[in-house]
Design an enzyme around this catalytic site. Structure first.
Site, PDB file in Angstrom:
ATOM      1  N   SER A 180      -7.616  -1.520  12.986  1.00  0.00           N
ATOM      2  CA  SER A 180      -6.254  -1.469  12.468  1.00  0.00           C
ATOM      3  C   SER A 180      -5.581  -2.828  12.342  1.00  0.00           C
ATOM      4  O   SER A 180      -4.643  -2.968  11.551  1.00  0.00           O
ATOM      5  CB  SER A 180      -5.391  -0.562  13.349  1.00  0.00           C
ATOM      6  OG  SER A 180      -5.335  -1.057  14.680  1.00  0.00           O
ATOM      7  N   HIS A 208      -8.012   5.026  10.263  1.00  0.00           N
ATOM      8  CA  HIS A 208      -7.634   4.251   9.075  1.00  0.00           C
ATOM      9  C   HIS A 208      -8.667   4.358   7.961  1.00  0.00           C
ATOM     10  O   HIS A 208      -8.524   3.686   6.932  1.00  0.00           O
ATOM     11  CB  HIS A 208      -7.411   2.787   9.453  1.00  0.00           C
ATOM     12  CG  HIS A 208      -6.135   2.546  10.197  1.00  0.00           C
ATOM     13  ND1 HIS A 208      -4.916   2.368   9.581  1.00  0.00           N
ATOM     14  CD2 HIS A 208      -5.881   2.473  11.528  1.00  0.00           C
ATOM     15  CE1 HIS A 208      -3.970   2.184  10.487  1.00  0.00           C
ATOM     16  NE2 HIS A 208      -4.533   2.241  11.682  1.00  0.00           N
ATOM     17  N   LYS A 239      -1.618   9.198   9.040  1.00  0.00           N
ATOM     18  CA  LYS A 239      -1.663   7.983   8.216  1.00  0.00           C
ATOM     19  C   LYS A 239      -1.828   8.371   6.752  1.00  0.00           C
ATOM     20  O   LYS A 239      -0.862   8.721   6.096  1.00  0.00           O
ATOM     21  CB  LYS A 239      -2.742   7.048   8.748  1.00  0.00           C
ATOM     22  CG  LYS A 239      -2.414   6.555  10.166  1.00  0.00           C
ATOM     23  CD  LYS A 239      -3.457   5.626  10.716  1.00  0.00           C
ATOM     24  CE  LYS A 239      -3.013   5.010  12.042  1.00  0.00           C
ATOM     25  NZ  LYS A 239      -2.775   5.999  13.111  1.00  0.00           N
TER      26      LYS A 239
END
Length: 392
Positions: A180, A208, A239
């Site tokens: 990240s 991610h 996300k």
């Protein structure tokens, strides 16, 4: 003398070192442009990779779920907190991820706190990438297992360290899929080969990578064509999926086991129905079209090329996560402040999130950014970067 005086001292220290985080307040939905502390700014801070956080389709699904199921679950999943929506989300996630089964949690953090202690115990050894996310670190600590950190994305170091632990009960290798703060991708094929060689369990947290890597955003396992070769996948719905939640993907036996042993599943209320319904809508969109994922990568290529051409150091990123390396924490914070004044919202990140001397700004690209947004932003970065001496 107050027993809590140490808090005052610690806050002062953070201010002096430029590490105190100025938490801005958002007024309205997450989008390309937002209002933060009363100012309209270009949003380069959000994990809203695909623009789902303000999607009309997701909002409609959430509103419909409130009418059908109410606003709260009022129970944990094992008592009366499991609705047909939870089951539907897990079914669709399994199809999306091409696995036998999934089990959902309240967040990606909770998913790691559920699966790692349930799989590993005090007689086991966990091999963890040194830059793994805090949720992995905390999950490993809660397990009581011996924890050995290996060099970041370094299969040779991993092989050397795992070969020295032949007496372990179980051996687990755990890594982020996409890191990240750096934006780089784990060398998953090499990790899988090492796991096969040493009979180790593999866990990848693709927080991610979900919605970003692989065919239509199916994640790092799909990206490397390793379906069926990674034992446990952890994902987030907070996300790219634009809502909140997490999940674990793998075999049906694994998810059945976690429904009996995963403490966040057993002891924390279920995710709310509107959140779950919105997550289902996000999965449906990704299974129907690649357009948002392709736009995300087009924006990423444009912004990163322009930033490099301007002279910024963007590290070794391989994804839409774009670190803008500064070094000094106070300078990074000043860079962030001046960009905000110019109309760009991007936060400075320093220790302990990244090592001392490695402070940076972290730009997060999204499919909802326009090319004009990003080109204008690069111009602002260049102007302020020169003012602060970050660019020569």
């Amino acid at each position: 003398m107050s027993r809590l005086n140490f808090i005052h001292d610690e806050l002062e220290k953070l201010e002096e070192e430029g590490l105190f985080v100025n938490i801005r307040t958002i007024e309205g939905p997450q989008d390309a442009w937002i209002t933060a502390d009363g100012k309209k700014v270009l949003n380069l801070c959000s994990n809203n990779y695909l623009g789902f956080a303000n999607s009309p389709r997701l909002k409609s699904a959430a509103k419909g779920a409130i009418d059908a199921y109410g606003v709260g679950p009022s129970a944990v999943r094992t008592i009366s907190g499991t609705t047909v929506l939870h089951c539907e989300l897990e079914r669709k996630l399994a199809l999306f991820k091409d696995v036998e089964s999934t089990i959902s949690f309240q967040s990606g953090f909770c998913a790691n706190l559920a699966v790692i202690p349930a799989i590993a115990g005090k007689n086991d050894v966990i091999f963890s990438d040194e830059l793994n996310h805090a949720s992995i670190i905390d999950g490993c600590r809660l397990s009581g297992a011996k924890i050995i950190r290996y060099g970041h994305c370094n299969p040779d170091d991993l092989r050397g360290k795992i070969s020295q632990e032949s007496n372990a009960g179980k051996r687990l290798i755990i890594t982020d899929g996409v890191f990240s703060m750096e934006g780089d991708i784990a060398p998953l094929p090499e990790i899988v080969n090492i796991a096969d060689e040493f009979n180790a369990i593999t866990i990848v947290d693709d927080a991610h990578g979900e919605g970003v890597l692989g065919e239509g955003g199916r994640g790092i396992v799909d990206y490397f064509k390793l379906q069926g070769k990674v034992d446990i996948e952890v994902g987030t719905l907070s996300k790219a999926f634009g809502v909140v939640g997490g999940y674990v993907a793998g075999s049906k036996k694994l998810t059945d086991y976690l429904s009996q042993k995963g403490r966040p599943f057993l002891f924390s209320s279920a995710a709310t129905s509107p959140d779950v319904a919105a997550c289902i809508a996000a999965v449906d969109i990704l299974m129907e079209s690649k357009v948002r994922v392709e736009k995300l990568w087009s924006n990423t290529a444009l912004f990163q090329k322009q930033m490099e051409n301007t002279g910024f150091d963007i590290g070794r990123t391989q994804t839409p996560i774009t670190p803008i390396m500064v070094g000094d924490a106070k300078l990074a914070k000043e860079f962030s402040r001046k960009l905000y004044e110019e109309g760009i919202f991007i936060q400075a990140i320093g220790y302990p999130t990244v090592p001392v001397g490695k402070s940076r700004l972290r730009a997060m690209l999204s499919a909802v950014h326009s090319e004009n947004d990003l080109l204008w932003a690069v111009g602002c970065f260049e102007k302020i970067g020169k003012t602060l001496g970050i660019l020569n």
